[in-house]
Write an enzyme that holds these catalytic residues in place. Structure first.
Site, mmCIF file in Angstrom:
data_model
loop_
_atom_site.group_PDB
_atom_site.id
_atom_site.type_symbol
_atom_site.label_atom_id
_atom_site.label_comp_id
_atom_site.label_asym_id
_atom_site.label_seq_id
_atom_site.Cartn_x
_atom_site.Cartn_y
_atom_site.Cartn_z
ATOM 1 N N TYR A 178 -53.826 -8.867 40.320
ATOM 2 C CA TYR A 178 -53.993 -7.841 41.359
ATOM 3 C C TYR A 178 -53.366 -6.519 40.904
ATOM 4 C CZ TYR A 178 -53.324 -5.133 45.587
ATOM 5 O OH TYR A 178 -53.324 -4.118 46.495
ATOM 6 N N ARG A 225 -40.783 -3.062 47.816
ATOM 7 C CA ARG A 225 -40.304 -2.056 48.769
ATOM 8 C C ARG A 225 -41.126 -2.043 50.054
ATOM 9 N NH1 ARG A 225 -42.007 3.692 47.129
ATOM 10 N NH2 ARG A 225 -43.922 2.764 47.938
ATOM 11 N N ARG A 235 -51.020 -7.362 55.844
ATOM 12 C CA ARG A 235 -51.326 -7.604 54.438
ATOM 13 C C ARG A 235 -50.203 -8.400 53.782
ATOM 14 N NH1 ARG A 235 -52.717 -1.487 52.631
ATOM 15 N NH2 ARG A 235 -50.606 -1.238 53.479
ATOM 16 N N PHE A 295 -44.883 13.151 32.400
ATOM 17 C CA PHE A 295 -45.824 12.557 33.335
ATOM 18 C C PHE A 295 -45.655 11.042 33.383
ATOM 19 C CE2 PHE A 295 -50.003 10.766 34.407
ATOM 20 C CZ PHE A 295 -50.283 11.442 35.582
#
Length: 442
Positions: A178, A225, A235, A295
């Site tokens: 997932y 978290r 969910r 980044f």
């Protein structure tokens, strides 16, 4: 506690916030006055969907800035289709599976999202995104299209997976899969873009496990978290293979009498997440362009700080736990060098280790893992830990890290000037304040 009060109570973070806000230098300032209207609009859409991503994308090297901005908007559009529960499956599933084909078109938009869907405008104005997509180098277009195809089909597979929809993630293997579709693929795409631009070690493309770990480390941290938020939304992303060791139902952890078991569960989830840290550090040492490195590194240091914050934290079962804004500023400034990033990881690993009580079901494993990662961090920069004159082993990971440190030395003068300006400003403010106090008292 208000944000200002938090900063006042944490002076280092207050200083970092001031330096970040007023003195941080952008390596590649964007020049919007010279841009096409469609490009300007795409950056407006970026700002509309994510302020945090917008900030780091705007500072990218111009070679990759537009490509990564368009990559983000395309995946945001895809995610907005997938997230919207008002779109019927007979429309949603074919759209997800064929979304990459929309990139072949010159003009296409979609207004089938709910009016309440916050990012629907990206799909409504998708023709402008297509305009800028087709202006990218063909190699960048190919990367974006490939990842969009893989992610769209992965999303569609989960929508049609009745077991997942009823019971959430079952096994750790399912958990990894997932996270691969929602985050690992993003890391894969970014890796191809960085290497094609000549901004990173070409060998990154030969070991996609590194980019996979970059995505999974972020996603797994967010999943831990977001327990309360996901529970309230019906969910379930914590893998049953782990949480079922501590409770009969995932929702049991929201009851105070089950908090202790829940904390043990969190420690095992954190332990699983820490498996990706070595790969993350190796990856970061392999990105040579400063803006591309920033980044990549900023989300990772935010993740390790968040991981330490959620570790054995009862508030996870009550609300969405976040790190302080001042901490964020401090991490962004410090992580601009690889050595700084390593120090951040070392600090938070020690915090996790020291906050793990002997009563934790995973106490020994946590201790072993933290020790193992500390040793790995020392191997990347062994100089402070070896006797004078001793030979430093030239391991592949050390060689990569040493090359990155040498490149970082080019930044030292810029960072030193930036820090000096901030210190001079703070000194003047302090002198002004003392002058006011003296005037009042005399």
């Amino acid at each position: 506690m208000g944000k200002l009060a938090q900063l006042v109570l944490h002076p280092l973070e207050l200083r970092a916030a001031i330096q970040f806000k007023f003195f941080k230098q952008s390596l590649h300032p964007r020049q919007p006055t010279n841009e096409r209207e469609t490009l300007k609009h795409c950056y407006e859409l970026l700002a509309l969907t994510s302020r945090s991503f917008c900030t780091v994308i705007l500072e990218l090297n111009p070679e990759l800035r537009n490509a990564i901005m368009i990559f983000y908007l395309v995946l945001r559009a895809l995610d907005t289709v997938e997230d919207d529960m008002t779109i019927k499956p007979d429309i949603k599933i074919p759209l997800l599976r064929s979304f990459d084909e929309k990139l072949n078109l010159k003009s296409w938009s979609f207004d089938g999202n709910s009016p309440d869907e916050k990012d629907r405008q990206v799909l409504v104005d998708f023709t402008d995104v297509l305009e800028e997509y087709h202006r990218l180098k063909p190699v960048y277009q190919d990367v974006i299209k490939d990842i969009t195809h893989k992610m769209g089909n992965g999303m569609a597979d989960y929508i049609t997976d009745e077991e997942f929809n009823l019971n959430g993630v079952a096994t750790v293997k399912d958990y990894d899969l997932y996270c691969h579709y929602v985050a690992g693929l993003v890391g894969e795409g970014l890796t191809h873009l960085i290497v094609e631009a000549g901004f990173g070690d070409p060998k990154l493309e030969d070991n996609m496990q590194l980019s996979e770990s970059m995505g999974l480390f972020l996603q797994k941290t967010n999943i831990i978290r977001d327990y309360r938020e996901d529970l309230d939304d019906g969910r379930s992303f914590w893998p049953k293979e782990i949480w079922s060791k501590y409770a009969d139902s995932l929702s049991d952890f929201s009851k105070r009498e089950n908090y202790e078991k829940g904390l043990d569960c969190i420690s095992e989830l954190v332990l699983n997440t820490m498996d990706h840290i070595k790969d993350v550090l190796v990856y970061l040492s392999s990105v040579y362009d400063f803006s591309s490195y920033n980044f990549c590194v900023i989300p990772q240091v935010m993740a390790i700080a968040t991981l330490a914050t959620v570790f054995r934290n009862e508030k996870v079962f009550e609300t969405n736990v976040k790190i302080r804004k001042g901490t964020t500023c401090y991490l962004i400034l410090k992580a601009r060098t690889f050595e700084g990033a390593c120090e951040i990881f070392s600090y938070y690993l020690r915090q996790i280790h020291h906050s793990c009580p002997i009563t934790d079901a995973n106490y020994i494993k946590i201790g072993i893992k933290c020790g193992e990662l500390e040793q790995f961090l020392e191997s990347l920069n062994p100089a402070p830990h070896v006797p004078p004159g001793a030979t430093i082993p030239q391991t592949p990971h050390f060689v990569k890290a040493e090359r990155k440190r040498k490149l970082d030395r080019e930044l030292v003068p810029t960072l030193a000037i930036e820090s000096l300006k901030c210190d001079v400003f703070l000194s003047l403010v302090a002198l002004g304040f003392l002058g006011v106090i003296y005037s009042i008292s005399s």
